[in-house]
Design an enzyme around this catalytic site. Sequence first.
Site, PDB file in Angstrom:
ATOM      1  N   GLU A   1      43.045  -1.226  -4.445  1.00 57.65           N
ATOM      2  CA  GLU A   1      42.604  -1.013  -5.826  1.00 57.65           C
ATOM      3  C   GLU A   1      42.160  -2.330  -6.467  1.00 57.65           C
ATOM      4  OE1 GLU A   1      41.974   1.873  -6.670  1.00 57.65           O
ATOM      5  OE2 GLU A   1      43.163   2.981  -5.207  1.00 57.65           O
TER       6      GLU A   1
ATOM      7  N   ASP B   1      38.955  -0.919   1.226  1.00 61.25           N
ATOM      8  CA  ASP B   1      39.913  -0.819   2.332  1.00 61.25           C
ATOM      9  C   ASP B   1      40.008  -2.133   3.085  1.00 61.25           C
ATOM     10  OD1 ASP B   1      40.879   1.743   2.020  1.00 61.25           O
ATOM     11  OD2 ASP B   1      39.565   2.658   3.511  1.00 61.25           O
TER      12      ASP B   1
END
Length: 638
Positions: free
Chosen positions: A487, A550
Site C-alpha cells: 500500500e 507488489d
Amino acid sequence: MPKDEFPINQAQIKDDIYAAVNGEWIEHATIPADHSTVGGFMDLVDDIDKTLMHDSDELVAGNIPAKNELAEYVKLFQMTNDFEKREHDGATPLKPIIDKIKNLKDYSDLNNQLSDWMLAGLPVPFDFGIDPDMKHAEKNALFAGSPALFLPDKTYYEKDNPAYQQLMPIFTSMNEKLLTMVGYSEADAKKLVDQAKQFDALVAPFVKSAEESADYSKMYNPQSLTEVASSTTQLDLQKAISDLVNAEPEKIIVTEPNYFKHLNELLTDENFDLIKAWMLVKVVKGYSSLLSEEFRQVGGTYSRALSGKKEATNQKKAAYYLASGTFDQVIGDYYGRKYFGEKAKADVHQMVEKMIKVYQDRLENNDWLSPETKKMAVKKLSTLGINVGYPDQIDPLYTKFKVDQQESLLENITRFNKIATADSFAKWDQPVDKTKWEMSAAMVNAYYHPFMNIIVFPAAILQAPFYSLDQSSSENFGGIGAVIAHEISHAFDNNGSLFDETGSLNNWWTKEDHEQFTKFAQQMIDQFNDIPFAGSKVNGKLTVSENIADAGGLSCAEAAAKQEADADLEAFFINWSRIWRMKATPEYQQLLLSIDVHAPAPLRASEQVKNLDDFYTTFNVTEKDHMYLEPSKRVKIW
C-alpha cells in the site's frame, strides 16, 4: 485450516513456489457451492461472517447490549430476516418506483424530477459523485462519469467475443423473468429487455474499458458547468447539478470526456423508450435482493453465471449481508473494538511506521533517482496518513439512519441510500476529511487513496496468515509486512506517483527520473503481459500499478525481515506464497482477467519473487530452474 496441515513440496519450489506451497491444499480444497473462490482471503471472510452473524443473533436476543447506531442495525437485521413479511409483500414495495418510470412521458417529465431522481439512486445515463479535487486535494470536487454497462466491461461487446455470446442470453432471460414477476406479460417483458439492451449497446462504445480506467492520468478532464450541461439538450444538467450541490460549481472533473461528447446523440427522442426500458431493467434487477426469496434467487442468476457460483448465498447470510452492508462502518467499529482492540491497533501502527522507515531508507539510498526527486518522494512518504484497525469514531452519517419498522425493507434501504447520497453531495467544496474510511474495519482488504495520500489497514486483514503473534517475524513480514509496503508502494506506482504529498495531481519528478520510471513500468508490463492463465492471458497494462506495488511491497518487506535477529528468508518467501492461496471457478478467473487491476493470485506469488536476488540464493535457484529469471530482466524499482 492450520498452515502446516498440508506439507510443502520443497523440490518444487525451484519450478513454481506457489504450487510448491499450495499444491496439496489446492488438490484437497473444495469451493463451496455458494462461493466462487476459497483460500486465504476468503477463509478469513467466512470466519468473520460466521462471527458477526452469531453476534448479530446475540444482539437481537439482547445478550449483547446495543445502543445508538448499533441498535438501529439490530432493527434492520431483524427486518432483513423477516422472510415471512418479505414473502407476503412480494413485489408490492417496488411498484411505486416502477410506476415513476412508467409514468415518464418524455425528457421534460424526467427533467422536472432529475435531481430528486439522482438523490434517490434511480438510474440515469450519467454518474455524478464527490471526491477530493485531483488538482487541489484539500477540497472536495464534483466528478462526472458514465453509467455502468450490463456486462462487466466494454471489451465484452467486441464483435464475436465469446463471453458476450455466453453471458448476454443469461442476462436476458433473468431480466425477462424478473419483469414478469412484477406484473408484465411475457411479450412486454421480452420487448422491454430488448429495448434496454439496445440502449446499453449504444452506450458501450463511448465508455472506458477497465484497462483505460486504470490510467489515472486520463481521469482529470475539468470542464465548466456550462460545458457539462451542454452535453445534452434534452436534460437540464445545469439545474440538476446546482440542486444537488446547492451551488453552481465552476469546475466539474469529467472522468470520461468521450462519453459526454456523445451524450447528446444518445439522449434523443427516438431513444427515449429505450432509456425508459433501460431504467426499468436496472431498477427491477437492482432491488430484487430486497424482495421475496424468489426475487433474490432469480435476480442473482446472472452474477452467479459470471462468477461460477453454483448456488445463491443462503437466505440467512444474505439477510446479514443486507443489514451489515447498510451499516458497514457501524459493524466495522463493533468488530474492530471487540476482536482487535487498542493494543493490537498500536502494535500494527508501529509496524506500519517501521515499514515506512524502511521505505524511506530505500528511497534515500536509491541509485536511479536524482536528489531533487528523492527529496520530494521522502516528503510525500513523511506526510503519509496511517489508519489502522478501525476509525477513531463512527461516521456521523449513521446517526441519520433510523429504521421505520412500519415501512418495508425496500423503503428503509432506499431512504438510507438517499440520505447517504445527499450527505455526499453536501460535502462538495468542503475540506476533505482524511479520517473518513471508505472501507469497513470488518473487510479483509487494505487500500491507498492517492487523492488523500493515506493508507488504511482494516482490522479484518490483521490476522493469520497475514499477521499473528504466533508467527515468526519473517512470516509476518512476508504476510502483513508485504501488504503494508504494497500500500505504501501505491504512493509511488504509475498512478500514485502522479500525486504529491497533499494528494494533488502535481508532477514532482525531474524529466529524466520520470523517463526512467516509465521504462521500469514498461518492464513490469512486459514481465506479466501475455502470461497464459486460465485459458486466457494476463493484461500487463491493466495490472501494472498493482504489480509495481507488489514488487515494492515485497522488496521492502524483505529488507525489514532481514533486519530482525530471527530473520528466515525461506519462511518469508513461503508465507508470501501462502497468503495468495486461492482456488477459483474458471468463470471467476476469466472475469478477473478481464477487469481486475490485480494479477491472478498465483502469479502475484510466483512472478514477483523472481525479481529479488535473495530468492535465488535462499532456494539455490539456477538458470536450469523454471523459476529463474535472468538478472537483466529482474524488475527493481523500489
